[in-house]
Design a protein around this motif. Structure first.
Motif, PDB file in Angstrom:
ATOM      1  N   UNK A 156       0.824  -1.206   0.000  1.00 20.75           N
ATOM      2  CA  UNK A 156       0.000   0.000   0.000  1.00 20.75           C
ATOM      3  C   UNK A 156       0.862   1.263   0.000  1.00 20.75           C
ATOM      4  N   UNK A 157       2.005   1.175   0.632  1.00 21.13           N
ATOM      5  CA  UNK A 157       2.948   2.295   0.686  1.00 21.13           C
ATOM      6  C   UNK A 157       4.328   1.775   0.299  1.00 21.13           C
ATOM      7  N   UNK A 158       5.108   2.625  -0.341  1.00 19.79           N
ATOM      8  CA  UNK A 158       6.436   2.216  -0.810  1.00 19.79           C
ATOM      9  C   UNK A 158       7.478   2.619   0.221  1.00 19.79           C
ATOM     10  N   UNK A 159       7.526   1.855   1.301  1.00 22.52           N
ATOM     11  CA  UNK A 159       8.339   2.255   2.459  1.00 22.52           C
ATOM     12  C   UNK A 159       9.441   1.273   2.805  1.00 22.52           C
ATOM     13  N   UNK A 160       9.632   0.236   1.983  1.00 22.27           N
ATOM     14  CA  UNK A 160      10.546  -0.817   2.395  1.00 22.27           C
ATOM     15  C   UNK A 160      11.994  -0.344   2.492  1.00 22.27           C
ATOM     16  N   UNK A 161      12.366   0.644   1.717  1.00 18.88           N
ATOM     17  CA  UNK A 161      13.718   1.194   1.842  1.00 18.88           C
ATOM     18  C   UNK A 161      13.939   1.767   3.238  1.00 18.88           C
ATOM     19  N   UNK A 162      12.904   2.385   3.795  1.00 13.93           N
ATOM     20  CA  UNK A 162      13.015   2.978   5.131  1.00 13.93           C
ATOM     21  C   UNK A 162      13.070   1.889   6.211  1.00 13.93           C
ATOM     22  N   UNK A 195      11.570   8.625  10.321  1.00 15.47           N
ATOM     23  CA  UNK A 195      12.198   8.945   9.047  1.00 15.47           C
ATOM     24  C   UNK A 195      11.211   8.893   7.878  1.00 15.47           C
ATOM     25  N   UNK A 196      10.207   8.025   7.981  1.00  5.17           N
ATOM     26  CA  UNK A 196       9.304   7.853   6.843  1.00  5.17           C
ATOM     27  C   UNK A 196       8.123   8.814   6.856  1.00  5.17           C
ATOM     28  N   UNK A 197       7.712   9.308   7.994  1.00  5.09           N
ATOM     29  CA  UNK A 197       6.505  10.132   8.092  1.00  5.09           C
ATOM     30  C   UNK A 197       6.445  11.263   7.064  1.00  5.09           C
ATOM     31  N   UNK A 198       7.520  12.030   6.817  1.00  2.00           N
ATOM     32  CA  UNK A 198       7.418  13.102   5.818  1.00  2.00           C
ATOM     33  C   UNK A 198       7.146  12.598   4.403  1.00  2.00           C
ATOM     34  N   UNK A 199       7.359  11.315   4.175  1.00  4.28           N
ATOM     35  CA  UNK A 199       7.192  10.744   2.836  1.00  4.28           C
ATOM     36  C   UNK A 199       5.981   9.821   2.735  1.00  4.28           C
ATOM     37  N   UNK A 200       5.215   9.721   3.809  1.00  3.99           N
ATOM     38  CA  UNK A 200       4.112   8.762   3.871  1.00  3.99           C
ATOM     39  C   UNK A 200       3.024   9.109   2.865  1.00  3.99           C
ATOM     40  N   UNK A 201       2.747   8.182   1.947  1.00  2.02           N
ATOM     41  CA  UNK A 201       1.662   8.337   0.986  1.00  2.02           C
ATOM     42  C   UNK A 201       1.340   6.979   0.384  1.00  2.02           C
ATOM     43  N   UNK A 202       0.106   6.846  -0.097  1.00  3.54           N
ATOM     44  CA  UNK A 202      -0.294   5.620  -0.767  1.00  3.54           C
ATOM     45  C   UNK A 202       0.370   5.527  -2.138  1.00  3.54           C
ATOM     46  N   UNK A 259       2.610  -0.013  13.846  1.00  6.03           N
ATOM     47  CA  UNK A 259       2.905   0.446  12.489  1.00  6.03           C
ATOM     48  C   UNK A 259       1.664   0.529  11.615  1.00  6.03           C
ATOM     49  N   UNK A 260       0.726  -0.396  11.801  1.00  5.05           N
ATOM     50  CA  UNK A 260      -0.513  -0.332  11.033  1.00  5.05           C
ATOM     51  C   UNK A 260      -1.282   0.939  11.380  1.00  5.05           C
ATOM     52  N   UNK A 261      -1.382   1.237  12.663  1.00 10.04           N
ATOM     53  CA  UNK A 261      -2.061   2.464  13.094  1.00 10.04           C
ATOM     54  C   UNK A 261      -1.371   3.705  12.532  1.00 10.04           C
ATOM     55  N   UNK A 262      -0.055   3.677  12.495  1.00 12.16           N
ATOM     56  CA  UNK A 262       0.731   4.785  11.949  1.00 12.16           C
ATOM     57  C   UNK A 262       0.289   5.122  10.525  1.00 12.16           C
ATOM     58  N   UNK A 263       0.080   4.091   9.715  1.00 10.06           N
ATOM     59  CA  UNK A 263      -0.317   4.309   8.323  1.00 10.06           C
ATOM     60  C   UNK A 263      -1.794   4.680   8.214  1.00 10.06           C
ATOM     61  N   UNK A 264      -2.664   3.885   8.817  1.00 12.40           N
ATOM     62  CA  UNK A 264      -4.099   4.096   8.647  1.00 12.40           C
ATOM     63  C   UNK A 264      -4.558   5.444   9.187  1.00 12.40           C
ATOM     64  N   UNK A 265      -4.030   5.836  10.337  1.00 17.94           N
ATOM     65  CA  UNK A 265      -4.510   7.062  10.962  1.00 17.94           C
ATOM     66  C   UNK A 265      -3.884   8.317  10.356  1.00 17.94           C
ATOM     67  N   UNK A 266      -2.617   8.238   9.985  1.00 17.25           N
ATOM     68  CA  UNK A 266      -2.001   9.399   9.343  1.00 17.25           C
ATOM     69  C   UNK A 266      -2.561   9.653   7.951  1.00 17.25           C
ATOM     70  N   UNK A 267      -2.994   8.604   7.270  1.00 15.01           N
ATOM     71  CA  UNK A 267      -3.577   8.747   5.933  1.00 15.01           C
ATOM     72  C   UNK A 267      -5.105   8.770   5.955  1.00 15.01           C
ATOM     73  N   UNK A 268      -5.709   8.584   7.137  1.00 13.04           N
ATOM     74  CA  UNK A 268      -7.158   8.637   7.307  1.00 13.04           C
ATOM     75  C   UNK A 268      -7.877   7.653   6.377  1.00 13.04           C
ATOM     76  N   UNK A 269      -7.448   6.385   6.390  1.00 13.80           N
ATOM     77  CA  UNK A 269      -8.056   5.380   5.518  1.00 13.80           C
ATOM     78  C   UNK A 269      -8.595   4.178   6.292  1.00 13.80           C
ATOM     79  N   UNK A 270      -8.668   4.264   7.588  1.00 10.28           N
ATOM     80  CA  UNK A 270      -9.102   3.131   8.400  1.00 10.28           C
ATOM     81  C   UNK A 270     -10.520   2.673   8.035  1.00 10.28           C
TER      82      UNK A 270
END
Length: 228
Positions: free
Chosen positions: A23-29, A91-98, A126-137
């Motif tokens: 869902x997010x391209x974060x594996x480098x982080x 480190x990833x939060x500034x880049x967080x996007x679907x 980590x799941x909460x980090x993504x769902x809540x910051x992107x408002x997709x829960x």
């Protein structure tokens, strides 16, 4: 190795998403955070590729694979796991996007009343980090995390639990994944899979019978057809 899935072309009734790398391209982080923990903090001497290949399953399982079963206590592994995730999130939060196209895909599926869920080896933190910051829960009717299973991917427990919670037969679920072990878990659960090629090449999935599509993101006719 066991697979119960054969490639099936039919209308899928539910969508199940892995999270990281799918869902997010974060594996480098994640890799960077693991490299820092394993090498700089714990005295390892692992290469980037060695770390990348071992980044599946629960965090304590990664630590055991890298250092052996005697190095850490359970409490130490839990503490190290959270330290790694805190660094990753910072480190990833500034880049967080679907991934491109996923926002529209989720909305279209939601409007069509197609049940959706997350089946991830990530911890709830980590799941909460993504769902809540992107408002997709609100899109997801079920969430199965590392804390909800005994056996990690490629064992099918994660995806079978999701299907059970959704009330949809496994063979009617379509899984979205980015790593071979995750796609193997889908095969072992009797589910077809779509591969997002954010972290692995197509040829790394050649041994799996359940892959119906490869894509860099969620754009294109294939994804339009899934929700139409």
């Amino acid at each position: 190795m066991f697979y119960v899935c054969h490639m099936i072309q039919h209308k899928h009734k539910a969508f199940i998403f892995d999270l990281n790398g799918t869902m997010i391209n974060d594996m480098e982080y994640h890799t960077k955070a693991w490299m820092n923990l394993l090498n700089a903090e714990l005295g390892g001497n692992f290469t980037w590729d060695e770390v990348k290949q071992q980044m599946y399953g629960k965090n304590p399982e990664v630590l055991v694979r890298m250092f052996g079963p005697e190095r850490f206590t359970k409490e130490e592994m839990n503490r190290l796991s959270y330290a790694k995730e805190e660094r990753y999130q910072q480190e990833y939060l500034p880049h967080l996007e679907l991934l491109p196209g996923l926002s529209d895909f989720l909305e279209k599926a939601y409007q069509k009343d197609i049940p959706m869920a997350i089946g991830s080896a990530a911890i709830p933190f980590n799941i909460d980090f993504v769902l809540d910051n992107l408002n997709i829960r609100h899109y997801f009717k079920a969430i199965v995390s590392a804390d909800d299973v005994v056996l990690s991917k490629p064992h099918p427990e994660t995806y079978l639990k999701v299907a059970e919670q959704l009330g949809v037969p496994p063979q009617d679920c379509l899984v979205f994944e980015d790593v071979p072990k995750g796609a193997e878990a889908a095969a072992n659960a009797g589910m077809n899979a779509v591969i997002l090629t954010t972290t692995h090449h197509k040829d790394e999935f050649n041994h799996l019978p359940n892959i119906i599509h490869f894509s860099d993101d969620f754009t294109g006719q294939f994804f339009d057809d899934l929700v139409n």
